[in-house]
Design an enzyme around this catalytic site. Structure first.
Site, PDB file in Angstrom:
ATOM      1  N   HIS A  32      73.774  44.626  78.415  1.00 52.71           N
ATOM      2  CA  HIS A  32      73.681  43.394  77.969  1.00 52.71           C
ATOM      3  C   HIS A  32      72.622  42.420  78.858  1.00 52.71           C
ATOM      4  O   HIS A  32      72.865  41.377  79.117  1.00 52.71           O
ATOM      5  CB  HIS A  32      74.995  42.666  78.248  1.00 52.71           C
ATOM      6  CG  HIS A  32      75.990  43.054  77.086  1.00 52.71           C
ATOM      7  ND1 HIS A  32      76.083  42.549  75.762  1.00 52.71           N
ATOM      8  CD2 HIS A  32      76.809  44.185  77.056  1.00 52.71           C
ATOM      9  CE1 HIS A  32      76.979  43.151  75.143  1.00 52.71           C
ATOM     10  NE2 HIS A  32      77.582  44.080  75.794  1.00 52.71           N
ATOM     11  N   LEU A 120      76.854  54.874  71.127  1.00 51.93           N
ATOM     12  CA  LEU A 120      75.814  55.851  71.289  1.00 51.93           C
ATOM     13  C   LEU A 120      74.512  55.519  70.439  1.00 51.93           C
ATOM     14  O   LEU A 120      73.701  56.391  70.234  1.00 51.93           O
ATOM     15  CB  LEU A 120      76.231  57.308  71.079  1.00 51.93           C
ATOM     16  CG  LEU A 120      77.150  57.620  72.254  1.00 51.93           C
ATOM     17  CD1 LEU A 120      77.642  59.291  71.613  1.00 51.93           C
ATOM     18  CD2 LEU A 120      76.905  57.730  73.544  1.00 51.93           C
ATOM     19  N   SER A 122      74.084  54.798  66.994  1.00 48.76           N
ATOM     20  CA  SER A 122      74.002  55.650  65.533  1.00 48.76           C
ATOM     21  C   SER A 122      73.138  54.857  64.754  1.00 48.76           C
ATOM     22  O   SER A 122      72.184  55.475  64.075  1.00 48.76           O
ATOM     23  CB  SER A 122      75.155  56.056  65.154  1.00 48.76           C
ATOM     24  OG  SER A 122      76.060  54.886  64.826  1.00 48.76           O
ATOM     25  N   ASP A 167      68.212  49.924  72.458  1.00 47.26           N
ATOM     26  CA  ASP A 167      68.438  51.113  71.684  1.00 47.26           C
ATOM     27  C   ASP A 167      67.328  51.845  70.865  1.00 47.26           C
ATOM     28  O   ASP A 167      67.200  53.119  70.839  1.00 47.26           O
ATOM     29  CB  ASP A 167      69.623  50.942  70.796  1.00 47.26           C
ATOM     30  CG  ASP A 167      70.898  50.236  71.493  1.00 47.26           C
ATOM     31  OD1 ASP A 167      70.853  50.241  72.597  1.00 47.26           O
ATOM     32  OD2 ASP A 167      71.826  49.747  70.703  1.00 47.26           O
TER      33      ASP A 167
HETATM   34  C1  GLA Z   1      73.940  47.194  71.999  1.00 52.91           C
HETATM   35  C2  GLA Z   1      72.625  46.503  71.535  1.00 52.91           C
HETATM   36  C3  GLA Z   1      71.811  46.619  72.457  1.00 52.91           C
HETATM   37  C4  GLA Z   1      72.335  46.244  74.052  1.00 52.91           C
HETATM   38  C5  GLA Z   1      73.722  47.002  74.273  1.00 52.91           C
HETATM   39  C6  GLA Z   1      74.271  46.410  75.595  1.00 52.91           C
HETATM   40  O1  GLA Z   1      73.882  48.619  72.125  1.00 52.91           O
HETATM   41  O2  GLA Z   1      72.482  47.110  70.340  1.00 52.91           O
HETATM   42  O3  GLA Z   1      70.627  45.870  72.251  1.00 52.91           O
HETATM   43  O4  GLA Z   1      72.283  44.969  74.155  1.00 52.91           O
HETATM   44  O5  GLA Z   1      74.446  46.840  73.161  1.00 52.91           O
HETATM   45  O6  GLA Z   1      73.510  46.607  76.470  1.00 52.91           O
END
Ligand code: GLA
Length: 355
Positions: A32, A120, A122, A167
């Site tokens: 976050h 994870l 997806s 991600d």
């Molecule tokens: C999800 C979001 C990311 C990130 C995480 C928390 O995976 O897609 O952008 O904010 O939560 O770290």
């Protein structure tokens, strides 16, 4: 990839011209903080999304989702929104992003083995794989950051989740077996080899994330409000001292404190990796989980219990923490490779090694 190419041929009656694979990701530390311009340290996992493709002369984009036994077809370059938000939203979003010329015909078959809702990534894996396959079919070269940004916009505009860029960058630019230090402010990337006597593993809590997008977007708003009150562009520019005495309410203070300390944990983690210091890494993971539970309030009791169970088994030889957005999903464990058999034996859930 081979299975996906085979299924493509069985489904469309001609051979695929190409197949791409994009993994999912697990985040070691830095949760976050991506949408606060922070630093994160994810790494690719073994599972992911494979997409086989071939150009076609029917003038449409046709896609089969082999795992769901469902399909979709639409015309480029501006596909309409599907009637409900589902996997088709991501496909059409990525197609709109790449905007193929009118009349483009492409057949695609997608096959994924990442459990959905397990934290994870997806959907990032799915979007980046689609972007790469469509790009290849169109004869275009995209760098990882362009694909990652297209996938992030798709998540924002077609799925309604105001996610950060971690991600998408992790799956587009991550290298197998390495942790990626990503600066979410300028997308600078640095790859870190992990010490060979460490291992990284994932355990699924069994709690599937549900109805959490509202909570996720709310956390982001809370951070943005805190930054506004502090008079800074993002919480990346805050430090511990600037939070004391600022006009934040208790909740905003807790959110901001998590972000400030989590970014510093990412810096400490890269140092722990460079120095092969597993004790330091163990403390960082423990602090990180406690902060997500108590300050950012995105954990759930089942995940807390799993983290505690893993920590008790490892007894200082590594630690676990929730990974991803939270509210369920997987925990990530960094541990002494020699302790892996003990963990596998003592834990009542499958332990999936990543490294
Ligand atoms: C999800 C979001 C990311 C990130 C995480 C928390 O995976 O897609 O952008 O904010 O939560 O770290």
């Amino acid at each position: 990839m081979q299975e996906t190419a085979r299924e493509f041929a069985a489904s469309f009656g001609n051979a695929a011209e190409g197949t791409v694979f994009v993994p999912g990701r697990v985040n070691l530390i830095g949760e976050h903080v991506d949408y606060n311009d922070g630093l994160v340290l994810p790494m690719p996992v073994r599972e992911g999304t494979a997409v086989a493709w071939a150009r076609a002369d029917h003038g449409e984009i046709v896609i089969r989702a082999a795992d769901l036994d469902e399909s979709d077809r639409f015309a480029a370059p501006r596909p309409p929104r599907p009637p409900v938000l589902d996997w088709r939203s991501y496909v059409r979003g990525m197609a709109a992003e790449l905007s193929p010329p009118p009349g483009t015909g492409i057949d695609l078959l997608v096959h994924g083995n990442l459990p959905r809702g397990s934290g994870l990534s997806s959907s990032a894996s799915f979007c980046v794989a689609l972007g790469r396959a469509l790009g290849d079919a169109l004869g275009r070269q995209y760098d990882p950051a362009s694909l990652a940004k297209a996938a992030q916009r798709t998540e924002h505009e077609w799925a309604g989740v105001a996610c950060g860029i971690m991600d998408q960058m992790a799956v587009a630019a991550g290298e197998t077996g390495k942790a990626l230090l990503l600066d979410c402010r300028d997308l600078a990337c640095q790859q870190f080899e992990l010490p060979s006597h460490w291992s990284v593993a994932i355990v699924d809590s069994g709690v599937t994330r549900g109805l959490v997008d509202g909570e996720y977007n709310l956390r982001r708003e809370q951070c943005e409000t805190a930054a506004r009150k502090l008079g800074i562009a993002s919480l990346r520019d805050a430090d511990r001292a600037s939070l004391d005495g600022a006009a934040l309410n208790e909740m905003e203070f807790k959110r901001a404190l998590h972000v400030v300390e989590e970014i510093s944990r990412v810096r400490r983690a890269t140092q722990a990796i460079a120095e092969s210091d597993l004790d330091a890494m163990t403390s960082i993971l423990r602090e990180g989980h406690a902060s997500l539970r108590d300050l950012f309030e995105v954990s759930v009791p089942e995940v807390d219990r799993l983290v505690d169970a893993v920590d008790a088994i490892l007894d200082g030889r590594g630690a676990a923490r929730m990974t991803g957005a939270g509210f369920g999903g997987s925990v990530v464990i960094v541990l002494d490779r020699a302790a892996l058999p003990d963990l596998e034996k003592a834990l009542d859930r499958p332990v999936r090694p990543v490294f």
